[in-house]
Design a protein around this motif. Structure first.
Motif, short mmCIF file in Angstrom:
data_model
loop_
_atom_site.label_atom_id
_atom_site.label_comp_id
_atom_site.label_asym_id
_atom_site.label_seq_id
_atom_site.Cartn_x
_atom_site.Cartn_y
_atom_site.Cartn_z
N LYS A 8 0.81 -1.20 0.00
CA LYS A 8 0.00 0.00 0.00
C LYS A 8 0.85 1.26 0.00
CE LYS A 8 -3.78 -2.20 2.46
NZ LYS A 8 -4.60 -2.22 3.64
N THR A 9 2.09 1.15 0.36
CA THR A 9 2.94 2.32 0.48
C THR A 9 3.39 2.78 -0.90
OG1 THR A 9 3.71 1.54 2.62
CG2 THR A 9 4.97 3.29 1.59
N LYS A 10 3.03 3.97 -1.22
CA LYS A 10 3.43 4.57 -2.49
C LYS A 10 4.76 5.28 -2.30
CE LYS A 10 -0.59 3.67 -4.41
NZ LYS A 10 -0.73 2.54 -5.24
N VAL A 11 5.53 5.40 -3.37
CA VAL A 11 6.84 6.05 -3.30
C VAL A 11 6.70 7.48 -2.79
CG1 VAL A 11 8.83 6.83 -4.64
CG2 VAL A 11 7.85 4.57 -5.06
N TYR A 12 5.66 8.18 -3.24
CA TYR A 12 5.53 9.56 -2.79
C TYR A 12 5.25 9.66 -1.29
CZ TYR A 12 0.35 9.55 -2.83
OH TYR A 12 -0.97 9.31 -2.58
N HIS A 13 4.60 8.63 -0.70
CA HIS A 13 4.43 8.62 0.76
C HIS A 13 5.78 8.46 1.45
CE1 HIS A 13 -0.01 7.48 0.35
NE2 HIS A 13 0.04 8.66 0.91
N LEU A 14 6.61 7.58 0.92
CA LEU A 14 7.95 7.40 1.50
C LEU A 14 8.75 8.69 1.41
CD1 LEU A 14 8.78 3.89 -0.02
CD2 LEU A 14 8.04 4.39 2.32
N LEU A 15 8.66 9.36 0.26
CA LEU A 15 9.37 10.62 0.08
C LEU A 15 8.80 11.69 1.02
CD1 LEU A 15 11.49 12.36 -1.27
CD2 LEU A 15 9.87 12.72 -3.16
N ALA A 16 7.48 11.75 1.14
CA ALA A 16 6.86 12.71 2.06
C ALA A 16 7.35 12.48 3.48
CB ALA A 16 5.34 12.61 1.99
N ASN A 17 7.46 11.22 3.88
CA ASN A 17 7.96 10.92 5.23
C ASN A 17 9.41 11.38 5.38
OD1 ASN A 17 5.55 9.78 6.06
ND2 ASN A 17 6.18 7.71 5.54
N GLU A 18 10.22 11.14 4.38
CA GLU A 18 11.63 11.56 4.45
C GLU A 18 11.74 13.08 4.53
OE1 GLU A 18 15.61 11.35 4.92
OE2 GLU A 18 14.20 9.68 5.00
N ILE A 19 10.95 13.78 3.73
CA ILE A 19 10.95 15.24 3.79
C ILE A 19 10.50 15.69 5.18
CG2 ILE A 19 9.88 17.36 2.89
CD1 ILE A 19 9.65 15.84 0.16
N SER A 36 12.26 23.85 -6.20
CA SER A 36 11.24 23.54 -7.20
C SER A 36 11.17 22.03 -7.39
CB SER A 36 11.58 24.22 -8.52
OG SER A 36 12.73 23.63 -9.09
N PHE A 37 10.07 21.55 -7.94
CA PHE A 37 9.91 20.11 -8.15
C PHE A 37 11.04 19.50 -8.96
CE2 PHE A 37 5.02 20.74 -7.82
CZ PHE A 37 5.12 20.86 -6.44
N LYS A 42 15.86 16.01 -8.77
CA LYS A 42 17.27 15.66 -9.02
C LYS A 42 17.99 15.36 -7.72
CE LYS A 42 18.60 17.63 -13.40
NZ LYS A 42 19.53 18.51 -14.10
N GLU A 43 17.71 16.14 -6.68
CA GLU A 43 18.35 15.93 -5.38
C GLU A 43 18.03 14.57 -4.79
OE1 GLU A 43 17.26 19.08 -2.67
OE2 GLU A 43 17.94 20.64 -4.06
N VAL A 44 16.77 14.15 -4.92
CA VAL A 44 16.35 12.89 -4.29
C VAL A 44 16.38 11.69 -5.22
CG1 VAL A 44 14.91 14.12 -2.63
CG2 VAL A 44 13.87 13.23 -4.70
N GLY A 45 16.64 11.94 -6.52
CA GLY A 45 16.70 10.83 -7.47
C GLY A 45 15.33 10.28 -7.80
N SER A 46 14.37 11.17 -7.94
CA SER A 46 13.01 10.76 -8.23
C SER A 46 12.47 11.60 -9.38
CB SER A 46 12.16 10.97 -6.97
OG SER A 46 10.86 10.50 -7.16
N SER A 47 11.22 11.37 -9.72
CA SER A 47 10.60 12.17 -10.78
C SER A 47 9.97 13.42 -10.17
CB SER A 47 9.53 11.36 -11.51
OG SER A 47 8.39 11.22 -10.69
N PRO A 48 9.84 14.48 -10.96
CA PRO A 48 9.16 15.68 -10.46
C PRO A 48 7.71 15.40 -10.02
CG PRO A 48 10.38 16.21 -12.45
CD PRO A 48 10.43 14.71 -12.29
N GLU A 49 7.06 14.47 -10.69
CA GLU A 49 5.69 14.12 -10.32
C GLU A 49 5.63 13.48 -8.93
OE1 GLU A 49 1.53 13.72 -10.60
OE2 GLU A 49 2.98 15.04 -11.55
N THR A 50 6.58 12.62 -8.62
CA THR A 50 6.64 12.01 -7.29
C THR A 50 6.89 13.07 -6.23
OG1 THR A 50 7.42 9.92 -8.21
CG2 THR A 50 7.83 10.29 -5.87
N VAL A 51 7.78 14.00 -6.53
CA VAL A 51 8.06 15.10 -5.60
C VAL A 51 6.80 15.94 -5.41
CG1 VAL A 51 9.36 17.24 -5.27
CG2 VAL A 51 10.52 15.17 -6.08
N ARG A 52 6.12 16.24 -6.50
CA ARG A 52 4.89 17.04 -6.41
C ARG A 52 3.87 16.37 -5.50
NH1 ARG A 52 -0.09 17.04 -8.01
NH2 ARG A 52 0.11 15.16 -9.25
#
Length: 114
Positions: A8-19, A36-37, A42-52
């Protein structure tokens, strides 16, 4: 025995937790503007959509605020503490569910069902 796999854990949830953890420990202090996204991606090695999605998730909980200049870490310490407490409650719930699953398996083994 049926499979009990729930991803159930989406990558963006993991990133949100890390942020959030970086906000909580002061890496991103209150009031600081977030990158910016595309730069953040680039900093986190993810897509801008995941960051958004991650930033919007934090915005939904009041951890990040948006104005015409961008996204900023909230200065509302109470919101940060509320989010921390809800995160810890969710982790605790998952722990108890996993513990119960292990205990049920041990019981089945001891009853010779394996």
């Amino acid at each position: 025995m049926a499979w009990d796999i729930a991803v159930k854990t989406k990558v963006y949830h993991l990133l949100a937790n890390e942020i959030f953890f970086r906000i909580y420990n002061g890496t991103y202090p209150p009031g600081v503007k977030l990158s910016s996204f595309p730069v953040f991606a680039k900093e986190v090695g993810s897509s801008p959509e995941t960051v958004r999605k991650a930033i919007y998730e934090l915005q939904k909980h009041g951890i990040v605020e948006r104005n015409r200049l961008g996204f900023f870490v909230t200065s509302n310490h109470e919101k940060v503490l509320e989010y921390r407490d809800s995160y810890l409650a969710a982790v605790e719930q998952r722990y108890f569910e996993a513990k119960q699953k292990v205990e049920e398996t041990v019981l089945e083994i001891n009853q010779g069902q394996f």
